[in-house]
Design an enzyme around this catalytic site. Structure first.
Site, PDB file in Angstrom:
ATOM      1  N   HIS A   1       0.803  -1.227   0.000  1.00 25.79           N
ATOM      2  CA  HIS A   1       0.000   0.000   0.000  1.00 25.79           C
ATOM      3  C   HIS A   1       0.831   1.271   0.000  1.00 25.79           C
ATOM      4  O   HIS A   1       0.269   2.360   0.121  1.00 25.79           O
ATOM      5  CB  HIS A   1      -0.928   0.024   1.217  1.00 25.79           C
ATOM      6  CG  HIS A   1      -2.120  -0.867   1.091  1.00 25.79           C
ATOM      7  ND1 HIS A   1      -3.265  -0.519   0.410  1.00 25.79           N
ATOM      8  CD2 HIS A   1      -2.334  -2.120   1.560  1.00 25.79           C
ATOM      9  CE1 HIS A   1      -4.143  -1.502   0.465  1.00 25.79           C
ATOM     10  NE2 HIS A   1      -3.612  -2.490   1.154  1.00 25.79           N
TER      11      HIS A   1
ATOM     12  N   LYS B   1      -8.973  13.389   4.311  1.00 20.51           N
ATOM     13  CA  LYS B   1      -8.130  12.199   4.277  1.00 20.51           C
ATOM     14  C   LYS B   1      -7.109  12.328   5.398  1.00 20.51           C
ATOM     15  O   LYS B   1      -6.995  13.380   6.029  1.00 20.51           O
ATOM     16  CB  LYS B   1      -7.425  12.051   2.925  1.00 20.51           C
ATOM     17  CG  LYS B   1      -6.656  13.285   2.475  1.00 20.51           C
ATOM     18  CD  LYS B   1      -6.039  13.082   1.113  1.00 20.51           C
ATOM     19  CE  LYS B   1      -7.064  13.102   0.003  1.00 20.51           C
ATOM     20  NZ  LYS B   1      -7.198  11.848  -0.702  1.00 20.51           N
ATOM     21  N   ARG B   2      -6.397  11.266   5.647  1.00 21.15           N
ATOM     22  CA  ARG B   2      -5.359  11.301   6.676  1.00 21.15           C
ATOM     23  C   ARG B   2      -4.387  12.439   6.395  1.00 21.15           C
ATOM     24  O   ARG B   2      -4.056  12.719   5.247  1.00 21.15           O
ATOM     25  CB  ARG B   2      -4.626   9.949   6.674  1.00 21.15           C
ATOM     26  CG  ARG B   2      -3.571   9.771   7.734  1.00 21.15           C
ATOM     27  CD  ARG B   2      -3.135   8.309   7.791  1.00 21.15           C
ATOM     28  NE  ARG B   2      -2.687   7.824   6.498  1.00 21.15           N
ATOM     29  CZ  ARG B   2      -1.431   7.908   6.054  1.00 21.15           C
ATOM     30  NH1 ARG B   2      -0.496   8.475   6.796  1.00 21.15           N
ATOM     31  NH2 ARG B   2      -1.105   7.410   4.869  1.00 21.15           N
TER      32      ARG B   2
ATOM     33  N   LYS C   1       0.108  14.010   0.882  1.00 22.57           N
ATOM     34  CA  LYS C   1      -1.268  14.239   0.437  1.00 22.57           C
ATOM     35  C   LYS C   1      -1.532  15.727   0.175  1.00 22.57           C
ATOM     36  O   LYS C   1      -2.544  16.094  -0.387  1.00 22.57           O
ATOM     37  CB  LYS C   1      -2.249  13.678   1.462  1.00 22.57           C
ATOM     38  CG  LYS C   1      -2.152  12.152   1.597  1.00 22.57           C
ATOM     39  CD  LYS C   1      -3.083  11.615   2.667  1.00 22.57           C
ATOM     40  CE  LYS C   1      -2.893  10.129   2.881  1.00 22.57           C
ATOM     41  NZ  LYS C   1      -3.441   9.299   1.795  1.00 22.57           N
TER      42      LYS C   1
ATOM     43  N   THR D   1      -9.090   5.935  -2.066  1.00 26.27           N
ATOM     44  CA  THR D   1     -10.473   5.458  -2.213  1.00 26.27           C
ATOM     45  C   THR D   1     -11.454   6.599  -1.965  1.00 26.27           C
ATOM     46  O   THR D   1     -12.584   6.562  -2.443  1.00 26.27           O
ATOM     47  CB  THR D   1     -10.785   4.294  -1.249  1.00 26.27           C
ATOM     48  OG1 THR D   1     -10.432   4.664   0.082  1.00 26.27           O
ATOM     49  CG2 THR D   1     -10.021   3.037  -1.665  1.00 26.27           C
TER      50      THR D   1
ATOM     51  N   LYS E   1     -15.215   7.671  -3.724  1.00 25.00           N
ATOM     52  CA  LYS E   1     -16.462   7.979  -3.002  1.00 25.00           C
ATOM     53  C   LYS E   1     -17.029   9.323  -3.445  1.00 25.00           C
ATOM     54  O   LYS E   1     -18.236   9.463  -3.668  1.00 25.00           O
ATOM     55  CB  LYS E   1     -16.201   7.968  -1.496  1.00 25.00           C
ATOM     56  CG  LYS E   1     -15.809   6.604  -0.949  1.00 25.00           C
ATOM     57  CD  LYS E   1     -15.161   6.708   0.420  1.00 25.00           C
ATOM     58  CE  LYS E   1     -14.445   5.412   0.765  1.00 25.00           C
ATOM     59  NZ  LYS E   1     -13.486   5.570   1.870  1.00 25.00           N
TER      60      LYS E   1
END
Length: 806
Positions: free
Chosen positions: A358, A546-547, A552, A654, A658
């Protein structure tokens, strides 16, 4: 009506009866928590009917089964999704309404299970739903954490962590299964014993912990399959209690050998110190050992000692490297407890275990100090030593004299146990989670292994369960879609593609816009309940949830907001589409820079709110304690989905799926599954910006770039960065963000400044397109219509076809 539905009158009778029997109260006197318990146990009773049948069938099942091991499962609340999967949701809702009960209030009484944190755990949860729904026999396995990661609070503009005691009122969905308890051993030393002409290895002076399984049923959608999420709870073994010390009042000494009290306390204990790292290692071995002991016991129940059948009859799938100790543990069981020789055991293990990677971030590829492994798990360490010896001999034959390459590929090297190398070397399958990620694994992260073992490598793009992320959380859109194309997409989400012609239907677009408006209202209701605030529903909802991690690039988003604020304040004629920027993110307690980014976002929000002019066009909302329930309100309300990871760093994502499924347009880099979203919707229905992964890789090999040049040449960026530290942004603590400022100028390792210009231009296009309502809505409908391929049902079918063969 689907065959699995349960009638409304039976549901009403059950709820009232349970409140009377369990609480001694009438419905009118019951608390909302008591009503929730009654409703949930009513749904559980319905699942149990199927679970009993499934377990009876399991007694004679002689096929293959899957054990899916993951250190986290971010399940979210179960009540609504279980009702949806039982096709009973409408009956439950109507039953509660007829009883005079607000069903939304009752559903909110369910605690969020503290069993996961980010995308890894949410993916595992979606997989469990899909495994049951496509009727594949599987068991998810993890730890029954007493406390989740933490509950996030915002105090004085900063993240504060408080305990997440999610089990305070129990867990109505779990069923203890003490008959399947096993014992897991730690520490001690290994002695060689000669028995019947064979050398056996015996662990001595060890500390034991009993692992007791707590099972949660996972019901498939409109079918009879009910799989199990097995959560292992540690319990003290009696021998660990020093009764003499306890009797004399020396309680600390009496319990000093008891590991069971700490193993399952929290998800992801802080590992910036030795003790925390040791506890994580203990957790990982605890649940993998317990799972493998049970799996072998179940195999023997079905097939006796014909262990050569094991690869045909079970797959152990490890979700990232956390459960990687399953490999040496299965070796230990087969050799030390079942009497197999090394070669025979290794041949079985290497055909039974599969591995999903991952991450490509080198710092995230899990490693353990060798000495820690040796002290905590001495027999496992011996097995790893022998694995490493044999592996290095093979590598020497493949790459003679290339010591650096062999060390890079070794399981044990430079005083550390390299878990990713263990998983790649000893598994029969290694898969990435998007096409781009799969290529990066082969070309870069595990290139040496790919040259040696190319047949192992593949990719399977992640997916999400459309039942939770559309059917359950966006009921108005579900009904609108069903009115247009029927309900066949409930079981076969690829039929969502039949929605594409409706993008050109003005009446359908108008209804689509009404649904989005309603969902913004529902978001406001959630935000008011949680934080006592609301936002203007006429604003464009721009979301990044998100985290919190540097790659990110929440920082890129925040910097752009800062620049927009300055444009508004500097030019009285400046206008833009009013936009609310929604953030949801937790920063790991020890991740200082991530916490600084949260602080920057909160400071921007405060500065904007102080300006009446800026507030008319710009808002920043930070949703505290972002979790699955918050996401279920945020995703349907969002217009623009921010997927800003540095190209080549996000394995898949993911959240992007969504948002897309709920009609949001994607603003993103060509990274992870964004690449495949781009291919599905076409270049005109997505906003792509920034460097590509190959360009990023070249820059990294060359040592990066000079962000000072951008600072000097871009006046807007220069001004925003200067305001971070000159007191404009944070007058009470102007130096608080000094480290962020410094890293942006001298250590911009994730290329925030480099991609800023491209990002800013893409955001200008968003502004223009959103003003053209027909164009925007057409794009939004096409995103929903193109999302069926990202269902986790498709993902699971691919795993089965390529890897599991159940």
């Amino acid at each position: 009506m689907p065959t699995t539905a349960f009638d409304k009158e039976s549901i009403k009778k059950s709820i009232v009866g349970k409140i009377q029997r369990y609480n001694g109260r009438t419905l009118e006197d019951a608390t909302e928590q008591q009503i929730y318990q009654a409703v949930a146990s009513t749904i559980r009773d319905q699942i149990m009917q199927k679970w009993v049948s499934a377990r009876e069938a399991d007694k004679t099942y002689m096929g293959k089964r899957l054990y899916y091991l993951s250190v986290e499962f971010l399940m979210g609340r179960s009540l609504q999704c279980n009702a949806v999967n039982l096709c009973s949701m409408e009956n439950v809702r109507e039953a509660l309404m007829e009883l005079g009960i607000n069903w939304r209030h009752i559903f909110r009484e369910e605690p969020e299970p503290g069993l996961g944190n980010g995308g890894l755990g949410r993916l595992a949860a979606c997989f469990l739903d899909s495994l049951a729904s496509v009727e594949l026999p599987a068991m998810g396995c993890s730890i029954r954490y007493e406390y989740g990661l933490f509950r996030q609070r915002v105090v004085d503009g900063q993240q504060v962590e408080v305990p997440d005691n999610w089990l305070e009122n129990g867990n109505v969905w779990e069923v203890p299964s003490p008959d399947d308890s096993v014992v897991v051993n730690f520490g001690g030393h290994v002695e060689m014993v000669e028995e019947n002409g064979r050398t056996n290895y015996k662990l001595c002076d060890y500390r034991s912990v009993q692992a007791v399984p707590y099972d949660m049923p996972i019901a498939g959608y409109d079918c009879n399959t009910v799989n199990t999420l097995r959560l292992w709870r540690p319990r003290s073994v009696k021998e660990n209690l020093n009764l003499g010390a306890f009797s004399s009042g020396n309680y600390e000494k009496a319990l000093e050998q008891d590991l069971s009290s700490i193993i399952s306390k929290v998800l992801y204990p802080e590992d910036s110190h030795y003790e925390g790292k040791s506890l994580r290692l203990t957790q990982h071995y605890f649940f993998t050992s317990a799972t493998l002991q049970y799996a072998v016991k179940d195999f023997k129940r079905r097939f006796g000692t014909r262990f050569n059948l094991m690869p045909e009859k079970m797959t152990v799938h490890i979700n990232d490297t956390h459960p990687g100790l399953a490999i040496p543990e299965l070796m230990r069981i087969l050799m030390d407890e079942e009497g197999l020789g090394w070669d025979e055991a290794q041949a079985i293990v290497s055909k039974t275990v599969a591995y999903t990677n991952h991450t490509v971030l080198s710092e995230a590829l899990e490693k353990w100090p060798e000495q820690m492994m040796k002290e905590r798990l001495p027999r496992i360490y011996m097995i790893l030593e022998e694995m490493n010896r044999r592996l290095c001999a093979r590598l020497w034959n493949a790459f003679p004299g290339d010591w650096d390459r062999i060390a890079k590929m070794a399981i044990l090297a430079y005083g550390q146990v390299h878990m990713a190398n263990l998983c790649v070397a000893m598994s029969y399958s290694v898969n990435g989670v998007s096409r781009l990620h799969g290529e990066i694994l082969k070309a870069d992260t595990f290139n040496d292994y790919y040259q040696l073992m190319p047949e192992k490598f593949s990719y399977i793009t992640n997916g999400i369960t459309h039942r939770r992320w559309l059917m359950a959380c966006n009921t108005h859109l579900r009904d609108l879609i069903t009115s247009a194309i029927g309900d066949k997409w409930y079981k076969n989400p690829e039929y969502l593609s039949e929605l594409k012609p409706f993008a050109d239907d003005a009446a359908f677009r108008a209804e689509f816009e009404k649904v989005k408006r309603f969902n913004k209202h529902q978001f406001n209701h959630m935000l008011d309940q949680r934080q006592g605030m609301t936002v203007d529903e006429d604003f464009l909802f721009d979301t990044q949830c998100k985290r919190l991690h540097e790659y990110k690039r929440q920082l890129l988003n925040a910097l752009h907001i800062h620049v927009l604020y300055n444009r508004i304040m500097d030019d009285p004629n400046y206008t833009m589409v009013p936009r609310v920027f929604i953030f949801g993110a937790k920063a790991s307690p020890g991740y200082y820079k991530a916490k600084l980014i949260i602080r920057y976002i909160l400071a921007l929000s405060k500065m904007i709110d102080k300006s009446p002019r800026a507030r008319k066009m710009l808002r920043v909302v930070f949703v505290e304690n972002y979790d699955v329930s918050a996401a279920e309100a945020i995703m349907p309300a969002t217009d623009l989905s921010e997927q800003l990871s540095t190209a080549g760093k996000e394995a898949s994502g993911t959240g992007n799926m969504k948002f897309m499924m709920n009609g949001a347009l994607t603003m993103g880099t060509m990274d992870g599954a964004n690449v495949e979203i781009y291919e599905q919707v076409g270049a005109d229905n997505i906003y792509i910006f920034g460097m590509r992964a190959d360009t990023v890789a070249v820059l990294e090999r060359e040592g990066g770039y000079n962000p000072l040049q951008i600072f000097e040449n871009n006046a807007e960026v220069r001004r925003a960065l200067t305001q971070m530290i000159d007191g404009t942004l944070m007058p009470d603590s102007p130096t608080a963000l000094q480290e962020l400022y410094h890293d942006m100028l001298f250590n911009d390792r994730y290329f925030v400044m480099k991609d800023f210009g491209s990002y800013s231009m893409a955001q200008r296009r968003v502004n223009e397109d959103y003003l053209d309502r027909d164009k925007w809505l057409r794009m939004a409908v096409l995103n929903t219509a193109s999302s069926g391929i990202f269902s986790s049902d498709r993902t699971i079918r691919e795993y089965n076809e390529k890897i599991w063969h159940i």
